[in-house]
Design a protein around this motif. Structure first.
Motif, PDB file in Angstrom:
ATOM      1  N   ILE A 157     -20.484  91.034  25.399  1.00 53.50           N
ATOM      2  CA  ILE A 157     -20.891  89.940  24.516  1.00 53.50           C
ATOM      3  C   ILE A 157     -19.711  89.445  23.679  1.00 53.50           C
ATOM      4  CG2 ILE A 157     -22.353  89.364  22.541  1.00 53.50           C
ATOM      5  CD1 ILE A 157     -24.456  91.258  23.701  1.00 53.50           C
ATOM      6  N   ARG A 158     -18.930  90.378  23.126  1.00 55.49           N
ATOM      7  CA  ARG A 158     -17.758  90.001  22.319  1.00 55.49           C
ATOM      8  C   ARG A 158     -16.591  90.921  22.679  1.00 55.49           C
ATOM      9  NH1 ARG A 158     -19.126  89.186  16.089  1.00 55.49           N
ATOM     10  NH2 ARG A 158     -17.152  88.059  16.280  1.00 55.49           N
ATOM     11  N   PRO A 159     -15.978  90.687  23.847  1.00 59.56           N
ATOM     12  CA  PRO A 159     -14.953  91.607  24.352  1.00 59.56           C
ATOM     13  C   PRO A 159     -13.745  91.770  23.441  1.00 59.56           C
ATOM     14  CG  PRO A 159     -14.983  89.559  25.616  1.00 59.56           C
ATOM     15  CD  PRO A 159     -16.183  89.536  24.739  1.00 59.56           C
ATOM     16  N   GLN A 160     -13.239  90.692  22.881  1.00 59.62           N
ATOM     17  CA  GLN A 160     -12.024  90.781  22.065  1.00 59.62           C
ATOM     18  C   GLN A 160     -12.266  91.462  20.720  1.00 59.62           C
ATOM     19  OE1 GLN A 160     -10.547  86.776  21.758  1.00 59.62           O
ATOM     20  NE2 GLN A 160      -9.785  86.728  23.870  1.00 59.62           N
ATOM     21  N   VAL A 161     -13.514  91.419  20.259  1.00 58.98           N
ATOM     22  CA  VAL A 161     -13.838  92.022  18.961  1.00 58.98           C
ATOM     23  C   VAL A 161     -14.322  93.457  19.116  1.00 58.98           C
ATOM     24  CG1 VAL A 161     -15.301  91.842  16.903  1.00 58.98           C
ATOM     25  CG2 VAL A 161     -14.392  89.761  18.001  1.00 58.98           C
ATOM     26  N   ILE A 162     -15.233  93.684  20.065  1.00 57.84           N
ATOM     27  CA  ILE A 162     -15.878  94.990  20.202  1.00 57.84           C
ATOM     28  C   ILE A 162     -15.009  95.993  20.945  1.00 57.84           C
ATOM     29  CG2 ILE A 162     -17.910  96.198  21.077  1.00 57.84           C
ATOM     30  CD1 ILE A 162     -18.489  94.360  18.751  1.00 57.84           C
ATOM     31  N   ALA A 163     -14.355  95.554  22.033  1.00 54.77           N
ATOM     32  CA  ALA A 163     -13.591  96.482  22.877  1.00 54.77           C
ATOM     33  C   ALA A 163     -12.573  97.313  22.096  1.00 54.77           C
ATOM     34  CB  ALA A 163     -12.907  95.719  24.014  1.00 54.77           C
ATOM     35  N   PRO A 164     -11.759  96.725  21.213  1.00 54.17           N
ATOM     36  CA  PRO A 164     -10.792  97.556  20.479  1.00 54.17           C
ATOM     37  C   PRO A 164     -11.441  98.522  19.490  1.00 54.17           C
ATOM     38  CG  PRO A 164     -10.167  95.225  20.429  1.00 54.17           C
ATOM     39  CD  PRO A 164     -11.577  95.292  20.914  1.00 54.17           C
TER      40      PRO A 164
END
Length: 289
Positions: free
Chosen positions: A202-209
């Protein structure tokens, strides 16, 4: 119904034949030392096992639902021919579900878990579709089937439906309980990894890290640990499986005894109709719910 159990057992076993030895090799060498082809094939077989498991669990739930809640139509729906067709359909859908990974390029080596596996960050839309089609939809279908079965079980126990005689012998209830536990543990083991994948998609750049590495590793190995749980569940909840496990273990010490019992069992099998693999001892059939 036992055909689906055999199919599920095959799905659980297939990972031990190819992907897991390669994972062990990667752990020992602290990295992937084989070719990219081995990586892709390993990820494919791993996916075959995972998706095959959930689709077979779904097939088992539908089978139990029809057997217990729609017993009059069961024999027609699940003839020998139809049952084999259903199993073939399950594996055909499993293969169809895995093939898109090759076009998306989502089968990659992940150093955190020493495995070639599905990369959640390659495509957000594909990751969401994977979670929905391979986890949420099957879990919803299985939950509906088992909820309806539990409602009927409660009604039978309370004698609400005295005019209806559903096909629900004590042995049937124990078999249903075994497969229900299989489903619950599958959902518990796979939910963390799928929820992480959905959040990342849903929010790869925010959640992944922000996902801790230890959480991903734990959720990953929880998911793949599920492949060895089913045999344990069968042994704990089914007397026939416990008996066979004991016989197999004893045969490791006395192989001659194993072949003698096998020969004896084959002779007795010619004289009487064999009982289903999941049924408990005949004496249990005299119990009441």
């Amino acid at each position: 119904g036992n055909v689906f159990v055999v199919s599920l057992a095959f799905a659980d076993l297939v990972v031990a034949l190819y992907p897991y030895p390669l994972v062990l090799s990667a752990i020992l060498h602290n990295g992937w030392t084989l070719s990219d082809m081995h990586c892709k094939v390993s990820g494919f077989v791993m996916g075959l096992s995972v998706i095959g498991s959930i689709f077979n669990i779904t097939g088992i739930a539908i089978n139990r639902y029809c057997y217990i809640c729609h017993s009059f139509a069961y024999d027609k729906l699940y003839s020998s021919r139809n049952t084999l067709l259903y199993v073939c359909l399950i594996w055909a859908l499993t293969i169809i579900a895995i093939v898109p990974n090759f076009f998306v390029g989502s089968l990659q080596y992940d150093s955190r878990v020493y495995s070639c596996t599905f990369a959640q960050t390659v495509s957000s839309y594909y990751t969401i579709s994977v979670v929905v089609v391979h986890f949420i939809v099957p879990i919803t279908v299985v939950s509906f089937c088992y909820l309806r079965i539990w409602i009927l079980v409660i009604q039978v126990r309370r004698r609400v439906k005295t005019e209806v005689k559903p096909r629900l012998k004590p042995s049937d209830f124990r078999n249903f309980l075994t497969m229900f536990v299989v489903f619950v543990l599958f959902a518990i083991c796979w939910a963390p990894l799928n929820l992480i994948g959905l959040a990342v998609a849903i929010r790869p750049q925010v959640i992944a890290p922000k996902v801790p590495e230890w959480l991903f590793v734990v959720s990953y190995f929880m998911a793949y640990f599920n492949s060895c749980l089913n045999a344990i569940i069968y042994g704990l909840l089914n007397q026939n499986f416990r008996k066979e496990y004991k016989r197999i273990i004893m045969s490791l010490w006395t192989p001659r005894l194993f072949f003698q019992e096998t020969s004896k069992g084959g002779t007795e099998g010619m004289k009487s109709k064999p009982s289903p693999a999941l049924n408990n001892n005949d004496q249990m059939k005299t119990d009441t719910l």
